[in-house]
Design a protein around this motif. Sequence first.
Motif, mmCIF file in Angstrom:
data_model
loop_
_atom_site.group_PDB
_atom_site.id
_atom_site.type_symbol
_atom_site.label_atom_id
_atom_site.label_comp_id
_atom_site.label_asym_id
_atom_site.label_seq_id
_atom_site.Cartn_x
_atom_site.Cartn_y
_atom_site.Cartn_z
ATOM 1 N N THR A 1 50.518 63.307 30.478
ATOM 2 C CA THR A 1 49.380 62.588 29.926
ATOM 3 C C THR A 1 49.166 61.234 30.590
ATOM 4 O OG1 THR A 1 49.899 63.708 27.886
ATOM 5 C CG2 THR A 1 48.355 61.861 27.738
ATOM 6 N N ARG A 2 50.211 60.395 30.599
ATOM 7 C CA ARG A 2 50.019 59.082 31.215
ATOM 8 C C ARG A 2 49.811 59.213 32.727
ATOM 9 N NH1 ARG A 2 54.951 55.842 28.620
ATOM 10 N NH2 ARG A 2 55.789 57.963 28.594
ATOM 11 N N ALA A 3 50.444 60.216 33.321
ATOM 12 C CA ALA A 3 50.214 60.442 34.754
ATOM 13 C C ALA A 3 48.732 60.702 35.028
ATOM 14 C CB ALA A 3 51.050 61.624 35.229
ATOM 15 N N LEU A 4 48.062 61.377 34.088
ATOM 16 C CA LEU A 4 46.640 61.683 34.254
ATOM 17 C C LEU A 4 45.749 60.507 33.862
ATOM 18 C CD1 LEU A 4 46.919 65.281 32.844
ATOM 19 C CD2 LEU A 4 46.035 64.754 35.125
ATOM 20 N N ILE A 5 46.243 59.649 32.959
ATOM 21 C CA ILE A 5 45.498 58.420 32.657
ATOM 22 C C ILE A 5 45.475 57.554 33.917
ATOM 23 C CG2 ILE A 5 45.455 56.307 31.259
ATOM 24 C CD1 ILE A 5 46.968 57.895 29.063
ATOM 25 N N CYS A 6 46.612 57.526 34.592
ATOM 26 C CA CYS A 6 46.765 56.690 35.781
ATOM 27 C C CYS A 6 46.027 57.288 36.983
ATOM 28 C CB CYS A 6 48.254 56.549 36.090
ATOM 29 S SG CYS A 6 48.626 55.369 37.359
ATOM 30 N N ASP A 7 46.100 58.596 37.127
ATOM 31 C CA ASP A 7 45.412 59.250 38.252
ATOM 32 C C ASP A 7 44.815 60.571 37.786
ATOM 33 O OD1 ASP A 7 44.454 60.280 40.582
ATOM 34 O OD2 ASP A 7 46.230 59.804 41.775
ATOM 35 N N ALA B 1 51.106 57.061 40.941
ATOM 36 C CA ALA B 1 52.065 57.471 39.914
ATOM 37 C C ALA B 1 52.104 56.484 38.758
ATOM 38 C CB ALA B 1 53.452 57.589 40.539
ATOM 39 N N CYS B 2 52.090 57.020 37.553
ATOM 40 C CA CYS B 2 52.267 56.204 36.345
ATOM 41 C C CYS B 2 53.663 55.592 36.375
ATOM 42 C CB CYS B 2 52.109 57.087 35.110
ATOM 43 S SG CYS B 2 52.686 56.315 33.589
ATOM 44 N N ILE B 3 53.763 54.323 35.950
ATOM 45 C CA ILE B 3 55.059 53.643 35.986
ATOM 46 C C ILE B 3 55.667 53.469 34.589
ATOM 47 C CG2 ILE B 3 54.660 52.461 38.166
ATOM 48 C CD1 ILE B 3 53.830 49.976 36.532
ATOM 49 N N GLY B 4 55.031 54.047 33.572
ATOM 50 C CA GLY B 4 55.622 53.984 32.228
ATOM 51 C C GLY B 4 55.661 52.593 31.633
ATOM 52 N N CYS B 5 54.695 51.742 32.009
ATOM 53 C CA CYS B 5 54.701 50.361 31.492
ATOM 54 C C CYS B 5 54.120 50.271 30.087
ATOM 55 C CB CYS B 5 53.927 49.443 32.432
ATOM 56 S SG CYS B 5 52.146 49.757 32.471
ATOM 57 N N ASN B 6 53.296 51.230 29.693
ATOM 58 C CA ASN B 6 52.662 51.292 28.359
ATOM 59 C C ASN B 6 51.664 50.176 28.102
ATOM 60 O OD1 ASN B 6 54.066 53.574 27.777
ATOM 61 N ND2 ASN B 6 55.167 52.766 26.024
ATOM 62 N N GLN B 7 51.388 49.366 29.100
ATOM 63 C CA GLN B 7 50.644 48.135 28.826
ATOM 64 C C GLN B 7 49.184 48.395 28.462
ATOM 65 O OE1 GLN B 7 51.472 45.004 31.587
ATOM 66 N NE2 GLN B 7 49.663 43.830 31.048
ATOM 67 N N ALA B 8 48.510 49.236 29.233
ATOM 68 C CA ALA B 8 47.060 49.363 29.027
ATOM 69 C C ALA B 8 46.666 50.689 28.379
ATOM 70 C CB ALA B 8 46.322 49.213 30.354
ATOM 71 N N CYS B 9 47.566 51.641 28.294
ATOM 72 C CA CYS B 9 47.202 52.908 27.641
ATOM 73 C C CYS B 9 47.491 52.760 26.152
ATOM 74 C CB CYS B 9 47.920 54.078 28.299
ATOM 75 S SG CYS B 9 49.680 53.826 28.587
ATOM 76 N N ILE B 10 48.725 52.996 25.744
ATOM 77 C CA ILE B 10 49.018 52.871 24.311
ATOM 78 C C ILE B 10 49.048 51.401 23.889
ATOM 79 C CG2 ILE B 10 51.541 52.941 24.548
ATOM 80 C CD1 ILE B 10 51.269 54.894 21.984
ATOM 81 N N SER C 1 43.000 52.308 28.677
ATOM 82 C CA SER C 1 42.813 52.138 30.113
ATOM 83 C C SER C 1 44.179 52.297 30.783
ATOM 84 C CB SER C 1 42.179 50.791 30.445
ATOM 85 O OG SER C 1 41.739 50.812 31.788
ATOM 86 N N CYS C 2 44.279 51.818 32.007
ATOM 87 C CA CYS C 2 45.538 51.899 32.742
ATOM 88 C C CYS C 2 45.682 50.630 33.555
ATOM 89 C CB CYS C 2 45.552 53.123 33.658
ATOM 90 S SG CYS C 2 46.985 53.144 34.764
ATOM 91 N N ILE C 3 46.879 50.072 33.563
ATOM 92 C CA ILE C 3 47.128 48.844 34.317
ATOM 93 C C ILE C 3 46.791 49.047 35.800
ATOM 94 C CG2 ILE C 3 49.567 49.402 34.638
ATOM 95 C CD1 ILE C 3 50.270 46.520 34.423
ATOM 96 N N GLN C 4 47.023 50.269 36.310
ATOM 97 C CA GLN C 4 46.788 50.535 37.730
ATOM 98 C C GLN C 4 45.406 51.096 38.015
ATOM 99 O OE1 GLN C 4 50.182 52.094 40.066
ATOM 100 N NE2 GLN C 4 50.894 52.856 38.113
ATOM 101 N N ASN C 5 44.783 51.627 36.995
ATOM 102 C CA ASN C 5 43.493 52.286 37.189
ATOM 103 C C ASN C 5 42.524 51.841 36.095
ATOM 104 O OD1 ASN C 5 41.396 54.005 37.829
ATOM 105 N ND2 ASN C 5 42.348 55.803 36.880
#
Length: 650
Positions: free
Chosen positions: A322-328, A345-354, A364-368
């Motif tokens: 899931t987070r991998a797809l949020i990121c890319d 690649a998602c880095i598991g930071c949780n900052q902008a998704c959850i 959103s995503c910190i990287q995307n």
Amino acid sequence: MSTRFPHLLSPLQIGSVTLRNRIVSTGHDTVLPVDCQVSPALIAYHQARARGGVGLIVLQVSGVHESALYTSHALMATDDGCIAGYRALATAVQAEGARVFAQLFHPGSEIMETADGMQAVAYSASRCASERFHVVARALTKAEIAEIVAGYAAAARRIRTAGIDGVEIVASHGYLPAQFLNPRLNQRSDGYGGDAAARLRFLREVVAAIRAEVDADCVVGLRISAGECDAEGLEEGEALAACIAMQAELDYVSLVAGTSASLGGAVHIAPPMAYPAAYLAEQARRFRRQLVIPLLLAGRINQPQEAEQLLADGVVDACGMTRALICDPELPNKVVLDQADVIRACIGCNQACIGRFHRGLPISCIQNPVSGRELQFGTLTPAARPRRVMVVGGGPAGMKAAVIAAQRGHQVTLYEAGNQLGGQVLLAQQLPGRAEFGGLLTNLQYELQQAGVQVVLGQMVDRALVLQQEAEVLILATGARPAPPRLEISGGMQILDGWALLRGTRPGSRVVVADWRADWVGPGLAIRLAQSGHQVTLAVNATHMGQALQMYVRDQLAAQLHRLQVTIIPYARLYGVDEDTVYLQHTASEEAMLCEGIDTLVLCQPLQPVDGLRQQLDGLALEIHAIGDCLAPRTAEEAIYEATRLAWRL
Ligand code: SF4
């Protein structure tokens, strides 16, 4: 078509539905619904993932009863008015070749918040006090149970009428069906509690009611935690027994871990980067041995290589990424095209998704930053007039701005004064459990290469260079550095900035970490010091450690700090040191707090922008933009967002 991922790219049959591959976007909150209904932004969000090639999208939870509204941002499937929205979403996703299921949900006692801010009246199998949200739940009457069971069936009918391919009953994370299954919570003696068969009765009635309401082709699955990781939580054996008992009535099981009910258990809802990749594989293996229906697994499966291995080993039948797809969102297409190396690649930071969800903000995503903002950003288009763009500063902001500007056809050169790209991330990745943060740089470096950005390292930029390069646009992304401390200092105590510690300066044995930021840097330094035998006090200028962090990241750190016996002092303003004492002030009472017998003070204090170049450029006829920390010191999320927003319209 890639031959490196034969298992991941093979179709999967779940009931009557064929998935084109084994990559799943599992149910997750987005805060994109409007008035608890499907919105255009939610459709655009899932459509992007469907277009990116995902096999199955499981929508975020849909409440089945008015008492199921656990946040004001949930979807509700409690009247026929919801059907049009689900239909539009199903049509958009299926048109891209993906299949879509919807989660049927009742939280029981796990009510997070209400729309009007009033404390909710919550219901559970038995009266209970929920630890995490501090809710005291009422025991459901038999009539109320019947009403909720009917709610599951009616919600399933509406969702199926809309053309959604299947429904998934959420019995994971300590929600209502799990509250019935759990012998430590369920104290009923009316046929819904007691032995395992009685505790299963609620779930059995829910499944039967749904099956009676929908057509035979509608997929019905179950999401459950393979252990809730909490002393009061559902145990693995209990969850497995429920799955075995119910599998004849189900089309699949989707496995996760943890519970919403406790801080320690909730960390597993979106496990941070400190957890290893695919960390639930062994639990899944035990479920796989006992189940004959397809098994899905989620939990830190971020890379296609990890997913392929799980599938090849026969551990699971599909992987929640899931987070991998949020990121890319393009991850599946990149796998198909054998471009796995360029997956962001998602880095598991949780900052902008959850992390954004817990602040009531759209995903959103910190990287995307385009994630969750698909309608706002639209499609990346070529620049109307390609220009010469100088980007100064090789941290995340500068790298991202350079990538997108180059993708749009500008001629971009990125200058970095140091001999390595990365800025503060180079230091942050050295903190315990934060190594994966460096993945952000790996991803950006690939993107720089792909976009054809010219990178110049070891080059300070000044007015003369700007003139020489005939830049038309200058993007300042020069970052921030530690500000000199405002401290009363007497005596010779060693005073170090946190970054100096990471660069190798050795501290004394008794250390105070003065943490103004209340993010991951102070706790990370404290953990690193405690792990190497130092006696550590973490003095936090906030109401609690990690106040600025996403709560699962914070609580994972809290557990580590506790195990390492780090002393934490909240409400702590730093104001002075002498030979062996650090002087603090309670930020609410203004009373003094002393830490005595200290050798070293480590500072995690406010940063100051590095923005000297701007003054040198006065009078030059070129477009100048400042982004990220050199504008105002914040986090990588703001840096990358500002870079994306700027370069998208340059
Ligand atoms: S914000 Fe962090 S954890 Fe969330 S999807 Fe992006 S990289 Fe992954």
